[in-house]
Each structure stands twice: as structure tokens, then as C-alpha cells.
Design an enzyme around this catalytic site. Structure first.
Site, PDB file in Angstrom:
ATOM      1  N   ASP B  58      66.451  48.527 103.821  1.00  0.00           N
ATOM      2  CA  ASP B  58      65.421  47.460 102.903  1.00  0.00           C
ATOM      3  C   ASP B  58      64.348  48.509 102.313  1.00  0.00           C
ATOM      4  OD1 ASP B  58      62.728  46.041 103.216  1.00  0.00           O
ATOM      5  OD2 ASP B  58      64.265  44.569 102.812  1.00  0.00           O
ATOM      6  N   ARG B  59      64.093  48.393 100.962  1.00  0.00           N
ATOM      7  CA  ARG B  59      63.440  49.298 100.494  1.00  0.00           C
ATOM      8  C   ARG B  59      61.844  48.733 100.814  1.00  0.00           C
ATOM      9  NH1 ARG B  59      68.173  47.595  99.763  1.00  0.00           N
ATOM     10  NH2 ARG B  59      67.489  46.059  97.959  1.00  0.00           N
ATOM     11  N   CYS B  93      67.722  48.196  90.233  1.00  0.00           N
ATOM     12  CA  CYS B  93      66.840  47.560  91.287  1.00  0.00           C
ATOM     13  C   CYS B  93      65.503  48.459  91.161  1.00  0.00           C
ATOM     14  CB  CYS B  93      67.448  47.983  92.726  1.00  0.00           C
ATOM     15  SG  CYS B  93      66.303  47.684  93.995  1.00  0.00           S
ATOM     16  N   CYS B 206      61.817  42.699  89.050  1.00  0.00           N
ATOM     17  CA  CYS B 206      62.708  42.581  90.072  1.00  0.00           C
ATOM     18  C   CYS B 206      64.004  42.043  89.690  1.00  0.00           C
ATOM     19  CB  CYS B 206      62.178  41.635  91.284  1.00  0.00           C
ATOM     20  SG  CYS B 206      63.241  41.412  92.561  1.00  0.00           S
TER      21      CYS B 206
END
Lengths: 251, 251
Positions: B58-59, B93, B206
Site C-alpha cells: 500500500d502506497r 497510479c 487519483c
């Protein structure tokens, strides 16, 4: 890719795609849908490495002997996917399975065979059906991909006659050129003709078909081969086995 | 991949994807759409090699310091794509661009930077706008990805306040879990709040945003960063240059 036979799932799935690109996207969306059904977190979805390569030589021309073979480029794609980390390979294009041997020979990876999986699904989900309609492009019919797989299970293929085949092929090119409305008319006509010829089930034996045709369009069951392959892809990625025993019987 | 600077287009584009998988599919569909605009045959579409890897850590957690860094896996993905034949890399992303340096350092391939391309498009297409709204997830805001790129062009970022940011983040998780209707409500509310705060343009910072929000939803222009990257991807694949000069200024 790993040499450890006991390695834990999930496996990374290599996808030979781009035949056409829209069908590859449709396949990925279906993998995602089946994948999400069993996934609690984004991280639980299936990892796909996809080579969407529209430059692959035309399969129909190659099978008809009027164009170069896509086999060398398919083998190169398979090796590239293995190098990028794939554990197992799939190819969401029916006609390209005339060259499945080149893909299988190119790497030691197992290969999940679209035609065999589709016909297995027909036999399992419609055990009473004998006459199976196949909506396939010229190359797939000429290479007898479905004919052989059906015959091996004592099932009878119902295929478009040469005139209907040409009209169906024209409709597929319309879909590939994004003219879905016109393509849908041609595909629906071809499917209804198969039902008139006695098909008790119709197999969408071309990955462009499910882009325009759904189960509600026909009076008999329609098998979405892209969806069959997507569902099996998720099962295999999550640890179900894949056998290559049919390889030697489908040269 | 080729060392010949004079090699002919088209280039093969490597895609670091799966963040999330639906956004990657959306990116591929947009590349296909822009690609078909200039393609006479299926074979003229752009070749993409896509690693759709939802297992990437998870970024947002990594940027917040509460989870492992995705940088090593991103570097591995970049090397895999190069091995599979990519000539240039992209990453659809936004938040993952906090780790763009790891991708760039992993291979000698050029990298098409989503944030820089998006802000370039804003500056070019809306030259009179000064206050630019950014719909970004927590990690992207914390890493100041858009703030820095906008500041470099003397533009003022308008970002959600902490409360709105939490609500927006919740909406993005709904979209990733396929609850598009609920996610859309939250995203739309966040976008309208930015307009109230004075944003003259809103950037969908996003990749999940364009899955639920379109230009018709807002009173000010909405920049679809996935579409910007897709359009540039097709240009670059067909021979337009890509410069890495911003790399050193965006650590």
C-alpha cells in the site's frame, strides 16, 4: 517463475494478448471480477503480466497460407512473459490456439488452453447436449480447433457454412474497428443460424463475440469462452493445478 | 528494448499497473481509444506490456511510515518489463509516483511521468487558471506530488482539508472494492468542495476518480490524468520524444 513445486499460491499469470486489444481488456476485466469475488483486499487480486501485442501477424491469413506465421513472435512473447515473472501462461484468443504448440515449446511454464477449457465447460455444464454450435473465425474453423476438441468428447460441432462464415468474419472486423453496433448484427445473425442448424449450445469461439453478444440474446445457452478462461485463470492463480496432457493430442 | 537511437517507432510501452487493477484496465482502454484514432489496422495499435500487480504494498501506508515501501517491488517490476521487451515505462497510479525514482533507477529505460504530464496539460490547456484543485489520496498529498509540480509552474494547489481528505480516501476504497455508486458520491462531494475553495480547474489526481466522475459532473474543467497519460503514451509509442529532465528536480 519458480522451480519450487511446493511454492505457495498465488501464481503470476502471463497473458499473450492484443488479439485484439479490446478482447484482452475484456479478459482482464473478467479476471478482476472473478478475482474480487474471493478477495478481501486489493492486494488479494490476481497478478497478471500482459503482453498486449497487436503487431502479431494475422492468424487467419497464416492458417490460410496467405500470410506469415505468428508462431515465432508468440514464442518470443512467451519467453518475455517468463522473463518478467510469469508462472503460468494463457492466451485469450481462440484462433491463435492453432499456434499453441509454439507457445508451449517456448518456455517450461504450464499453459492453460482456452479451447480445451471451453469444451470441458460445455461438457460439464450441459451434459445432455450433443450438437454444439461454434461461432469461430475462418482460421479457427480451418484449423479445426473446436471440431477436434469436441470430437474427442464425442460431441458434434455445428459451424457456419462458408457464406455465413464470410459474413461472420466481416462482423468480427467491424468489432475490431470499434463498430460494435454493426458487428453485433452480424454476430447475432450467425448465432441464430447455428441454432436453426440444430445447435443446443453455442460457444463464443472468438474473443470478440462476448463484446457484443450476451446470454439473453439466444434461445440456447451461450458459452463465453473469455469468461471460462478468466474463471480458470483465477482458480489456477490461487493454487488449482493445470495439466498439459492434451498437448500431445492437439498438434 | 533497443540501443539504436535511430530505431523506428512504434515503441513497446511497459506499464507498472495493478494500483488498482480497474484503473490499469481503464488506462489500457484509453490507450486503445487514442491508438485506434490513428490506426488503419489492428496491427497498428500500440503494444503494451502490463504488469498488473495488486500485491504491491500500500502506497499510502508506506508514505505515512506505517507500512513497507513498495520501492523494491516497483524496481523488480520495471526490470521485468524491460526483460519482456519494453522500450519506455509508464505507471498509471498517482500516489506510486512518490516512488518514481526507484522505477527510474531500476532500468536505463525512459519513464513517462504521470504527474508532470498532468500538470503540463493543465498549464497548456488552461493558461489563465491559477488555483488548481487536486483530488488526491492521502499519500499523494503527503508526498506533495502535485503541490511541487504545480509550484514549479507558479500554480497554486487547492487540496482537500484533513476531514475532506479522509472522506475522499474512504470513497476511493469503495471504488477499489467495486462499490462505484457509493464511491462516486464521496468523490463528487470532494470535487465540489474544491470548487467552493476556489479551484478553477480540478485534476483527478487519483486513477480511480475517472472511473466514477466525468467532465459533465463539475462546473469547472476536470483533468482526467489517466487520459492525459494514455494520450501521451500513444504519442511516445509513435515516436514523440520523452525527456527525463524533471527527474533530478523531483526527488
Amino acid at each position: 517463475m519458480s522451480d519450487d513445486p511446493a511454492r505457495a499460491a498465488p501464481l503470476t499469470v502471463g497473458v499473450l494478448g492484443g488479439m485484439g486489444p479490446a478482447a484482452t481488456i475484456d479478459f482482464m476485466a473478467k479476471v478482476l471480477r472473478h478475482s474480487q469475488a474471493g478477495a478481501a483486499r486489493e492486494q488479494d487480486n490476481v497478478r497478471l503480466i500482459v503482453d498486449s501485442n497487436p503487431a502479431l501477424p494475422d492468424r487467419n491469413a497464416a492458417i490460410a497460407g496467405t500470410g506469415p506465421s505468428p508462431a515465432p513472435m508468440l514464442a518470443e512473447m512467451a519467453r518475455g512473459l517468463a522473463a518478467a515473472g510469469a508462472d503460468v501462461l494463457v492466451m485469450p484468443c481462440n484462433a491463435a490456439h492453432a499456434f499453441a504448440d509454439a507457445v508451449i515449446a517456448a518456455t517450461p511454464l504450464p499453459f492453460l488452453h482456452l479451447i480445451e477449457e471451453a469444451v470441458d465447460t460445455v461438457a460439464r455444464s450441459h451434459p445432455a447436449a450433443r450438437r454444439i454450435g461454434v461461432l469461430a473465425v475462418a482460421g479457427a474453423v480451418e484449423a479445426q480447433l473446436y471440431e477436434r476438441a469436441l470430437a474427442a468428447r464425442s460431441l458434434l460441432p455445428v459451424v457456419p457454412d462458408p457464406t455465413a462464415r464470410a459474413a461472420f468474419m466481416a462482423a468480427i472486423w467491424q468489432i475490431k474497428a470499434s463498430d460494435l453496433a454493426a458487428g453485433r448484427d452480424g454476430v447475432l445473425a450467425a448465432a441464430m443460424r447455428l441454432v436453426e442448424q440444430g445447435a443446443e449450445v453455442v460457444v463464443a469461439g472468438c474473443t470478440e463475440v462476448p463484446l457484443v453478444l450476451g446470454p439473453a440474446d439466444l434461445a440456447v445457452p451461450l458459452i463465453d469462452t473469455v469468461d471460462v478462461l478468466a474463471r480458470r485463470t483465477v482458480e489456477v492463480a490461487r493454487g488449482a493445478g493445470v495439466s498439459n496432457e492434451w498437448v500431445s493430442t492437439h498438434p
